[in-house]
Each structure stands twice: as C-alpha cells, then as structure tokens.
Scaffold this motif. Structure first.
Motif, PDB file in Angstrom:
ATOM      1  N   PRO A   1      41.904  24.904  35.462  1.00 14.26           N
ATOM      2  CA  PRO A   1      41.706  23.930  36.521  1.00 14.26           C
ATOM      3  C   PRO A   1      41.024  24.518  37.762  1.00 14.26           C
ATOM      4  O   PRO A   1      41.157  23.982  38.846  1.00 14.26           O
ATOM      5  N   TRP A   2      40.312  25.620  37.576  1.00 18.25           N
ATOM      6  CA  TRP A   2      39.679  26.280  38.717  1.00 18.25           C
ATOM      7  C   TRP A   2      38.187  25.997  38.781  1.00 18.25           C
ATOM      8  O   TRP A   2      37.529  25.739  37.768  1.00 18.25           O
ATOM      9  N   TYR A   3      37.662  26.094  40.007  1.00 14.13           N
ATOM     10  CA  TYR A   3      36.225  26.089  40.249  1.00 14.13           C
ATOM     11  C   TYR A   3      35.876  27.511  40.670  1.00 14.13           C
ATOM     12  O   TYR A   3      36.504  28.059  41.576  1.00 14.13           O
ATOM     13  N   VAL A   4      34.898  28.096  39.989  1.00 13.78           N
ATOM     14  CA  VAL A   4      34.583  29.503  40.248  1.00 13.78           C
ATOM     15  C   VAL A   4      33.115  29.661  40.640  1.00 13.78           C
ATOM     16  O   VAL A   4      32.251  28.908  40.197  1.00 13.78           O
ATOM     17  N   THR A   5      32.873  30.662  41.489  1.00 11.86           N
ATOM     18  CA  THR A   5      31.512  30.998  41.902  1.00 11.86           C
ATOM     19  C   THR A   5      31.187  32.396  41.383  1.00 11.86           C
ATOM     20  O   THR A   5      32.031  33.066  40.770  1.00 11.86           O
ATOM     21  N   ASP A   6      29.971  32.847  41.677  1.00 14.59           N
ATOM     22  CA  ASP A   6      29.563  34.186  41.246  1.00 14.59           C
ATOM     23  C   ASP A   6      30.374  35.287  41.921  1.00 14.59           C
ATOM     24  O   ASP A   6      30.374  36.429  41.458  1.00 14.59           O
ATOM     25  N   ALA A   7      31.062  34.975  43.012  1.00 10.05           N
ATOM     26  CA  ALA A   7      31.872  35.973  43.717  1.00 10.05           C
ATOM     27  C   ALA A   7      33.162  36.300  42.972  1.00 10.05           C
ATOM     28  O   ALA A   7      33.818  37.294  43.285  1.00 10.05           O
ATOM     29  N   ALA A   8      33.536  35.500  41.986  1.00  8.09           N
ATOM     30  CA  ALA A   8      34.777  35.717  41.242  1.00  8.09           C
ATOM     31  C   ALA A   8      34.674  36.979  40.392  1.00  8.09           C
ATOM     32  O   ALA A   8      33.641  37.226  39.760  1.00  8.09           O
ATOM     33  N   PRO A   9      35.744  37.789  40.346  1.00  4.88           N
ATOM     34  CA  PRO A   9      35.741  38.998  39.516  1.00  4.88           C
ATOM     35  C   PRO A   9      35.626  38.650  38.036  1.00  4.88           C
ATOM     36  O   PRO A   9      36.381  37.813  37.535  1.00  4.88           O
ATOM     37  N   THR A  10      34.696  39.272  37.343  1.00  2.51           N
ATOM     38  CA  THR A  10      34.460  38.946  35.935  1.00  2.51           C
ATOM     39  C   THR A  10      35.662  39.270  35.063  1.00  2.51           C
ATOM     40  O   THR A  10      35.934  38.555  34.098  1.00  2.51           O
ATOM     41  N   ASP A  11      36.395  40.339  35.383  1.00  3.26           N
ATOM     42  CA  ASP A  11      37.579  40.687  34.592  1.00  3.26           C
ATOM     43  C   ASP A  11      38.603  39.562  34.638  1.00  3.26           C
ATOM     44  O   ASP A  11      39.162  39.175  33.624  1.00  3.26           O
ATOM     45  N   LEU A  12      38.829  39.038  35.824  1.00  2.92           N
ATOM     46  CA  LEU A  12      39.795  37.966  35.999  1.00  2.92           C
ATOM     47  C   LEU A  12      39.303  36.681  35.346  1.00  2.92           C
ATOM     48  O   LEU A  12      40.069  35.964  34.705  1.00  2.92           O
ATOM     49  N   LEU A  13      38.015  36.398  35.455  1.00  2.00           N
ATOM     50  CA  LEU A  13      37.452  35.192  34.829  1.00  2.00           C
ATOM     51  C   LEU A  13      37.628  35.207  33.320  1.00  2.00           C
ATOM     52  O   LEU A  13      37.901  34.170  32.714  1.00  2.00           O
ATOM     53  N   ALA A  14      37.480  36.371  32.706  1.00  2.00           N
ATOM     54  CA  ALA A  14      37.651  36.467  31.246  1.00  2.00           C
ATOM     55  C   ALA A  14      39.051  36.025  30.845  1.00  2.00           C
ATOM     56  O   ALA A  14      39.223  35.372  29.814  1.00  2.00           O
ATOM     57  N   LEU A  15      40.042  36.343  31.654  1.00  2.00           N
ATOM     58  CA  LEU A  15      41.413  35.917  31.367  1.00  2.00           C
ATOM     59  C   LEU A  15      41.602  34.428  31.615  1.00  2.00           C
ATOM     60  O   LEU A  15      42.181  33.723  30.796  1.00  2.00           O
ATOM     61  N   LEU A  16      41.113  33.954  32.761  1.00  2.00           N
ATOM     62  CA  LEU A  16      41.274  32.535  33.105  1.00  2.00           C
ATOM     63  C   LEU A  16      40.603  31.635  32.079  1.00  2.00           C
ATOM     64  O   LEU A  16      41.107  30.556  31.772  1.00  2.00           O
ATOM     65  N   GLU A  17      39.480  32.067  31.546  1.00  2.00           N
ATOM     66  CA  GLU A  17      38.782  31.263  30.531  1.00  2.00           C
ATOM     67  C   GLU A  17      39.622  31.103  29.270  1.00  2.00           C
ATOM     68  O   GLU A  17      39.449  30.140  28.524  1.00  2.00           O
ATOM     69  N   LEU A  18      40.534  32.035  29.021  1.00  2.00           N
ATOM     70  CA  LEU A  18      41.436  31.945  27.873  1.00  2.00           C
ATOM     71  C   LEU A  18      42.736  31.217  28.224  1.00  2.00           C
ATOM     72  O   LEU A  18      43.615  31.072  27.391  1.00  2.00           O
ATOM     73  N   GLY A  19      42.880  30.803  29.487  1.00  2.00           N
ATOM     74  CA  GLY A  19      44.109  30.156  29.910  1.00  2.00           C
ATOM     75  C   GLY A  19      45.206  31.148  30.247  1.00  2.00           C
ATOM     76  O   GLY A  19      46.376  30.788  30.300  1.00  2.00           O
ATOM     77  N   LEU A  20      44.851  32.401  30.464  1.00  2.00           N
ATOM     78  CA  LEU A  20      45.805  33.470  30.758  1.00  2.00           C
ATOM     79  C   LEU A  20      45.727  33.862  32.223  1.00  2.00           C
ATOM     80  O   LEU A  20      44.731  33.584  32.886  1.00  2.00           O
ATOM     81  N   ARG A  21      46.766  34.522  32.694  1.00  2.00           N
ATOM     82  CA  ARG A  21      46.777  35.089  34.049  1.00  2.00           C
ATOM     83  C   ARG A  21      47.223  36.535  33.955  1.00  2.00           C
ATOM     84  O   ARG A  21      48.064  36.875  33.123  1.00  2.00           O
ATOM     85  N   PRO A  22      46.690  37.378  34.830  1.00  2.00           N
ATOM     86  CA  PRO A  22      47.164  38.762  34.835  1.00  2.00           C
ATOM     87  C   PRO A  22      48.572  38.835  35.412  1.00  2.00           C
ATOM     88  O   PRO A  22      48.962  38.012  36.242  1.00  2.00           O
ATOM     89  N   THR A  23      49.353  39.787  34.959  1.00  2.00           N
ATOM     90  CA  THR A  23      50.674  40.044  35.521  1.00  2.00           C
ATOM     91  C   THR A  23      50.972  41.519  35.391  1.00  2.00           C
ATOM     92  O   THR A  23      50.122  42.302  34.967  1.00  2.00           O
TER      93      THR A  23
ATOM     94  N   PRO B   1      36.926  42.717  26.240  1.00  2.00           N
ATOM     95  CA  PRO B   1      36.127  43.711  26.953  1.00  2.00           C
ATOM     96  C   PRO B   1      36.333  43.561  28.460  1.00  2.00           C
ATOM     97  O   PRO B   1      35.570  42.900  29.145  1.00  2.00           O
ATOM     98  N   LEU B   2      37.408  44.136  28.952  1.00  2.00           N
ATOM     99  CA  LEU B   2      37.740  44.028  30.363  1.00  2.00           C
ATOM    100  C   LEU B   2      37.654  45.385  31.042  1.00  2.00           C
ATOM    101  O   LEU B   2      37.448  46.395  30.404  1.00  2.00           O
ATOM    102  N   ARG B   3      37.845  45.379  32.332  1.00  2.00           N
ATOM    103  CA  ARG B   3      37.768  46.523  33.229  1.00  2.00           C
ATOM    104  C   ARG B   3      36.305  46.807  33.526  1.00  2.00           C
ATOM    105  O   ARG B   3      35.409  46.494  32.770  1.00  2.00           O
ATOM    106  N   ARG B   4      36.093  47.450  34.637  1.00  2.00           N
ATOM    107  CA  ARG B   4      34.727  47.632  35.105  1.00  2.00           C
ATOM    108  C   ARG B   4      34.011  48.822  34.478  1.00  2.00           C
ATOM    109  O   ARG B   4      32.814  48.929  34.528  1.00  2.00           O
ATOM    110  N   GLY B   5      34.760  49.752  33.880  1.00  2.00           N
ATOM    111  CA  GLY B   5      34.142  50.938  33.290  1.00  2.00           C
ATOM    112  C   GLY B   5      33.313  50.614  32.067  1.00  2.00           C
ATOM    113  O   GLY B   5      33.505  49.617  31.402  1.00  2.00           O
ATOM    114  N   ARG B   6      32.382  51.454  31.764  1.00  2.00           N
ATOM    115  CA  ARG B   6      31.538  51.290  30.584  1.00  2.00           C
ATOM    116  C   ARG B   6      31.674  52.531  29.709  1.00  2.00           C
ATOM    117  O   ARG B   6      31.893  53.631  30.203  1.00  2.00           O
TER     118      ARG B   6
END
Length: 182
Positions: free
Chosen positions: A36-58, A97-102
């Motif tokens: 139920p969120w509206y997201v912009t490009d400023a949103a952290p990609t790691d967090l977006l990957a979780l929200l897109e699955l309906g999950l939240r970090p804890t 594929p989360l976290r900022r490291g490559r």
C-alpha cells in the motif's frame, strides 16, 4: 519508522493528497505503487525488494535501519502477514539479491537468505515500512542468542533511540525464559 521515498497511502490521504493527485503522480512517473505504499527513486532498493514481496525487515536488519549498532550477520530478517504466501520461487529458496555490496568481478549482488520471523501477524501494526524499534527488539530477543539481543538493546539505549521505560515494555511482552537472562 519513516523512510525517505516511501509513503503509505493512508498517510498521504491524511495529509490531504487526493486520490486523483496520486493517480496523476503515478501517471507522470513521480512515484510508483508498491501496495500500500507509494515509492520514489529515493527509496532504498534493498527495502523495496522486501516491500514488493509484502515483507518488512525486522530484527537485525530493521535495527540497523533505526541506527542501532548490529553485529555482522547473514540472512535478511523479515516478517510477513499471516495471510501472505511467498511466491513459489521464494518459498523454497528464500534468498534475495539484497544488500549494497557486490560480488567481486561479477557486478552482481550476493544472495541473502530470508529469515522469516514470527509471530505471523494478520496485518501490519502501523503504516511505516520499517516497524517501530520496540517491535524490532522484541523480534530480536525471540530470534537471536541472548548476547546478541542484549547488544542490540544496549546499543539502542546508548544511542538514545529508546528509553528505559520503552525497553521495559518490550521485556513485558517476552516470555520469562527469554526475559530472565536479558
């Protein structure tokens, strides 16, 4: 916890943003929806990957977003509503594929195992993409070894992210066998 680039639809409506305006913003690419969120490009990609699955970090992952010092760890600690089923490809693998490291030489992100937390909730307790620190510490106490959970709690107190009274409320929600050693 409010995160830049992520706004819940109820929060925007409470601020007086009309549905027509939200549709206009979406049509013009100012944001996109991850219900139920509206997201912009400023949103952290790691967090977006979780929200897109309906999950939240804890636990450890949400604690680090709150500014709590966290020990090194593997896996992404998440929780989900009871009614949500993960996509079949994640039900078995539970890696993202989360976290900022490559990974060196590949340019790809390493896969991180999902660590699903309970208790499974019927719905989210609030409208923020990252749960409040009290719930995060409660999940950590139920998930982690006592020493690591204590480290998170001590860091939260030292950094003045939570007060002693709030931490006592967290303890009251824990079973005695977890609460006593903490």
């Amino acid at each position: 916890m409010k995160i830049d680039g992520i706004d819940h639809q109820r929060t925007l409506r409470a601020q007086g943003v009309a549905r027509a305006e939200l549709l206009r913003r979406t049509a013009h690419g100012e944001h996109r929806t991850v219900r139920p969120w509206y997201v912009t490009d400023a949103a952290p990609t790691d967090l977006l990957a979780l929200l897109e699955l309906g999950l939240r970090p804890t636990c450890l992952d949400a604690a680090s977003l709150h500014g709590v010092w966290t020990p090194p760890h593997t896996g992404v600690h998440v929780f989900r509503p009871r009614m949500l089923r993960l996509p079949p490809e994640l039900e078995d693998v539970r890696e993202l594929p989360l976290r900022r490291g490559r990974m060196k030489g590949t340019g790809k992100r390493p896969l991180q195992r999902l660590v699903l937390h309970g208790p499974e909730l019927r719905s989210w307790p609030d409208d923020d993409p990252v749960p409040d620190l009290g719930l995060v510490l409660e999940h950590a106490a139920r998930c982690l070894p006592t020493v690591k959970a204590a480290v998170l709690m001590e860091s939260s107190l030292q950094r003045r992210l939570i007060g002693r009274g709030q931490l006592e409320q967290v303890f009251l929600r824990l079973p005695k066998d977890i609460r006593r050693p903490l």
